[in-house]
Design a protein around this motif. Sequence first.
Motif, PDB file in Angstrom:
ATOM      1  N   HIS A  76     -14.752  14.591  -2.167  1.00 27.31           N
ATOM      2  CA  HIS A  76     -14.259  13.920  -0.962  1.00 27.31           C
ATOM      3  C   HIS A  76     -15.356  13.785   0.079  1.00 27.31           C
ATOM      4  CE1 HIS A  76     -11.908  12.977   2.573  1.00 27.31           C
ATOM      5  NE2 HIS A  76     -12.201  14.136   3.126  1.00 27.31           N
ATOM      6  N   ALA A  77     -16.192  14.823   0.221  1.00 30.16           N
ATOM      7  CA  ALA A  77     -17.264  14.772   1.217  1.00 30.16           C
ATOM      8  C   ALA A  77     -18.244  13.652   0.887  1.00 30.16           C
ATOM      9  CB  ALA A  77     -17.988  16.110   1.280  1.00 30.16           C
ATOM     10  N   TRP A  78     -18.582  13.518  -0.387  1.00 33.10           N
ATOM     11  CA  TRP A  78     -19.496  12.448  -0.781  1.00 33.10           C
ATOM     12  C   TRP A  78     -18.864  11.075  -0.555  1.00 33.10           C
ATOM     13  CZ3 TRP A  78     -23.762  10.124  -1.219  1.00 33.10           C
ATOM     14  CH2 TRP A  78     -23.877   8.946  -1.972  1.00 33.10           C
ATOM     15  N   ARG A  79     -17.595  10.918  -0.927  1.00 29.90           N
ATOM     16  CA  ARG A  79     -16.948   9.617  -0.758  1.00 29.90           C
ATOM     17  C   ARG A  79     -16.915   9.221   0.717  1.00 29.90           C
ATOM     18  NH1 ARG A  79     -13.980  11.711  -5.287  1.00 29.90           N
ATOM     19  NH2 ARG A  79     -12.384  12.703  -3.995  1.00 29.90           N
ATOM     20  N   THR A  80     -16.709  10.206   1.597  1.00 31.90           N
ATOM     21  CA  THR A  80     -16.717   9.945   3.034  1.00 31.90           C
ATOM     22  C   THR A  80     -18.121   9.544   3.490  1.00 31.90           C
ATOM     23  OG1 THR A  80     -14.929  11.552   3.367  1.00 31.90           O
ATOM     24  CG2 THR A  80     -16.246  10.965   5.305  1.00 31.90           C
ATOM     25  N   TYR A  81     -19.122  10.262   3.014  1.00 33.57           N
ATOM     26  CA  TYR A  81     -20.525  10.006   3.375  1.00 33.57           C
ATOM     27  C   TYR A  81     -20.969   8.649   2.844  1.00 33.57           C
ATOM     28  CZ  TYR A  81     -25.487  11.245   4.090  1.00 33.57           C
ATOM     29  OH  TYR A  81     -26.800  11.286   4.510  1.00 33.57           O
ATOM     30  N   ARG A  82     -20.608   8.351   1.610  1.00 39.03           N
ATOM     31  CA  ARG A  82     -20.965   7.069   0.972  1.00 39.03           C
ATOM     32  C   ARG A  82     -20.430   5.886   1.766  1.00 39.03           C
ATOM     33  NH1 ARG A  82     -17.429   6.334  -4.038  1.00 39.03           N
ATOM     34  NH2 ARG A  82     -15.987   5.987  -2.296  1.00 39.03           N
ATOM     35  N   ASP A  83     -19.260   6.087   2.389  1.00 42.62           N
ATOM     36  CA  ASP A  83     -18.625   5.016   3.160  1.00 42.62           C
ATOM     37  C   ASP A  83     -19.205   4.873   4.565  1.00 42.62           C
ATOM     38  OD1 ASP A  83     -17.049   4.515   0.956  1.00 42.62           O
ATOM     39  OD2 ASP A  83     -15.292   5.587   1.727  1.00 42.62           O
ATOM     40  N   GLY A  84     -20.268   5.619   4.834  1.00 38.89           N
ATOM     41  CA  GLY A  84     -20.990   5.430   6.085  1.00 38.89           C
ATOM     42  C   GLY A  84     -20.730   6.452   7.171  1.00 38.89           C
ATOM     43  N   SER A 142     -21.605  17.503  11.675  1.00 38.43           N
ATOM     44  CA  SER A 142     -22.576  16.428  11.494  1.00 38.43           C
ATOM     45  C   SER A 142     -23.347  16.634  10.197  1.00 38.43           C
ATOM     46  CB  SER A 142     -23.560  16.388  12.666  1.00 38.43           C
ATOM     47  OG  SER A 142     -22.888  16.068  13.871  1.00 38.43           O
ATOM     48  N   LEU A 143     -23.500  15.554   9.437  1.00 40.23           N
ATOM     49  CA  LEU A 143     -24.251  15.593   8.183  1.00 40.23           C
ATOM     50  C   LEU A 143     -25.546  14.828   8.355  1.00 40.23           C
ATOM     51  CD1 LEU A 143     -21.273  14.884   5.735  1.00 40.23           C
ATOM     52  CD2 LEU A 143     -22.367  17.092   6.186  1.00 40.23           C
ATOM     53  N   PRO A 144     -26.656  15.314   7.788  1.00 41.80           N
ATOM     54  CA  PRO A 144     -27.940  14.633   7.953  1.00 41.80           C
ATOM     55  C   PRO A 144     -28.003  13.324   7.178  1.00 41.80           C
ATOM     56  CG  PRO A 144     -28.162  16.511   6.463  1.00 41.80           C
ATOM     57  CD  PRO A 144     -26.775  16.572   7.023  1.00 41.80           C
ATOM     58  N   GLU A 145     -28.885  12.442   7.610  1.00 40.48           N
ATOM     59  CA  GLU A 145     -29.117  11.192   6.891  1.00 40.48           C
ATOM     60  C   GLU A 145     -29.879  11.467   5.591  1.00 40.48           C
ATOM     61  OE1 GLU A 145     -28.100   8.211   7.506  1.00 40.48           O
ATOM     62  OE2 GLU A 145     -27.262   8.460   9.522  1.00 40.48           O
ATOM     63  N   GLY A 146     -29.796  10.493   4.684  1.00 42.69           N
ATOM     64  CA  GLY A 146     -30.637  10.526   3.488  1.00 42.69           C
ATOM     65  C   GLY A 146     -30.157  11.385   2.348  1.00 42.69           C
ATOM     66  N   LEU A 147     -28.922  11.846   2.405  1.00 42.81           N
ATOM     67  CA  LEU A 147     -28.416  12.678   1.311  1.00 42.81           C
ATOM     68  C   LEU A 147     -27.894  11.804   0.173  1.00 42.81           C
ATOM     69  CD1 LEU A 147     -26.421  15.448   3.236  1.00 42.81           C
ATOM     70  CD2 LEU A 147     -28.720  15.625   2.257  1.00 42.81           C
ATOM     71  N   ARG A 148     -28.015  12.338  -1.038  1.00 40.29           N
ATOM     72  CA  ARG A 148     -27.455  11.675  -2.211  1.00 40.29           C
ATOM     73  C   ARG A 148     -26.262  12.493  -2.720  1.00 40.29           C
ATOM     74  NH1 ARG A 148     -31.792  11.497  -6.593  1.00 40.29           N
ATOM     75  NH2 ARG A 148     -31.922  13.676  -5.935  1.00 40.29           N
ATOM     76  N   GLU A 149     -25.461  11.865  -3.553  1.00 34.19           N
ATOM     77  CA  GLU A 149     -24.329  12.573  -4.127  1.00 34.19           C
ATOM     78  C   GLU A 149     -24.800  13.843  -4.820  1.00 34.19           C
ATOM     79  OE1 GLU A 149     -20.434  11.801  -7.004  1.00 34.19           O
ATOM     80  OE2 GLU A 149     -22.092  10.347  -7.000  1.00 34.19           O
ATOM     81  N   ASN A 150     -24.096  14.931  -4.550  1.00 38.81           N
ATOM     82  CA  ASN A 150     -24.320  16.250  -5.157  1.00 38.81           C
ATOM     83  C   ASN A 150     -25.551  16.975  -4.625  1.00 38.81           C
ATOM     84  OD1 ASN A 150     -22.043  15.806  -6.763  1.00 38.81           O
ATOM     85  ND2 ASN A 150     -23.265  14.892  -8.397  1.00 38.81           N
ATOM     86  N   ASP A 151     -26.213  16.437  -3.581  1.00 35.31           N
ATOM     87  CA  ASP A 151     -27.312  17.178  -2.962  1.00 35.31           C
ATOM     88  C   ASP A 151     -26.788  18.463  -2.326  1.00 35.31           C
ATOM     89  OD1 ASP A 151     -29.414  15.548  -3.589  1.00 35.31           O
ATOM     90  OD2 ASP A 151     -29.593  14.617  -1.602  1.00 35.31           O
ATOM     91  N   ARG A 152     -27.628  19.475  -2.351  1.00 36.03           N
ATOM     92  CA  ARG A 152     -27.282  20.717  -1.653  1.00 36.03           C
ATOM     93  C   ARG A 152     -27.386  20.500  -0.147  1.00 36.03           C
ATOM     94  NH1 ARG A 152     -29.932  26.733  -2.808  1.00 36.03           N
ATOM     95  NH2 ARG A 152     -28.618  27.864  -1.315  1.00 36.03           N
ATOM     96  N   LEU A 153     -26.410  20.994   0.579  1.00 36.19           N
ATOM     97  CA  LEU A 153     -26.434  20.885   2.027  1.00 36.19           C
ATOM     98  C   LEU A 153     -27.388  21.929   2.606  1.00 36.19           C
ATOM     99  CD1 LEU A 153     -22.596  20.473   2.621  1.00 36.19           C
ATOM    100  CD2 LEU A 153     -24.335  18.673   2.727  1.00 36.19           C
ATOM    101  N   PRO A 154     -27.943  21.681   3.802  1.00 38.36           N
ATOM    102  CA  PRO A 154     -28.881  22.647   4.391  1.00 38.36           C
ATOM    103  C   PRO A 154     -28.289  24.046   4.493  1.00 38.36           C
ATOM    104  CG  PRO A 154     -28.922  20.580   5.607  1.00 38.36           C
ATOM    105  CD  PRO A 154     -27.802  20.468   4.623  1.00 38.36           C
TER     106      PRO A 154
END
Length: 312
Positions: A107-115, A123-135
């Motif tokens: 769900h987090a990726w789908r939300t991020y993918r949608d902008g 807040s999530l950083p820019e430039g992440l790809r699906e399944n990337d580890r979060l900071p």
Amino acid sequence: MNAIQETNFQFPGQTGFYRGKVRDVYSFAEKLVMIASDRISAFDVVLPRAIPFKGQVLNQTAAHFLQATSDIVPNWLLGVPDPNVSVGLRCEPYAVEMVVRGYLAGHAWRTYRDGHRILCGVSLPEGLRENDRLPTPIITPSTKAHEGHDEDISRDEILRRGIVPENEYVQLERYALALFERGTSMAAEQGLILVDTKYEFGNLNGKVYLIDEVHTPDSSRYFYADTYDTNQKAGQPQKQLSKEFVREWLIANNFQGKTGQTVPAMSDEWVGQISKRYIELFETVTGQSFQPADSTNPLERLEANILHTLNQ
């Protein structure tokens, strides 16, 4: 194999009954009897066919991790009188689920993918790809809905609406992150990555307890550690140990729980595949061998074992 679709018992001293998406919960004055059925849900919808041994996997996985984390936070579990049954303290549940995410998936990726770059106030950083580890692991709470969809909610909104008092919410946050850290460590011992999970808490006599399930395939997502870096560098999907494969199958068959959509038919072969995947998850996550319960007449077995423990 007779899967457990639902139960409809009447026990001596029973004060209430609640049927969740997966569990049938029998209330007593001070205790709960929670039966993990073989129902399966996705997108907050119960699918039409039950999955053999799924409930046993959920119940025994939850018991395994409740026992392994009892030094972090007290939990509701008193005993497991049947492979599909847990008996525990009756707590007043908090109306939020504490979802902890270590990676950008689902769900987090789908939300991020949608902008979107803010999830539940985080807040999530820019430039992440699906399944990337979060900071760092983040908490993205959701409201706990008895019917329909759980909804994302921010920490600020929870406190503003008084859903949980601030001093208690701080405690829930601390417990959730500590549990995620322990779950991450235990997963690593089995060659897995704990990607994300949810925790539910309750209160009894002013004390916070961990309730419901913990680190199960219904509440958690795992990746296989040995292929994670290679797949991520190549932009390939991660090999998952979760029920995400069920969600992906539903999406591929045009179902996401939205109004007007119809759940696709589930063949015997597909039901069998899901059952095998759940058993695989149990064995991989716990490091234990799965011992299937007697499924000749599971309802009789359940009733007898519950009555025995109630009479003790």
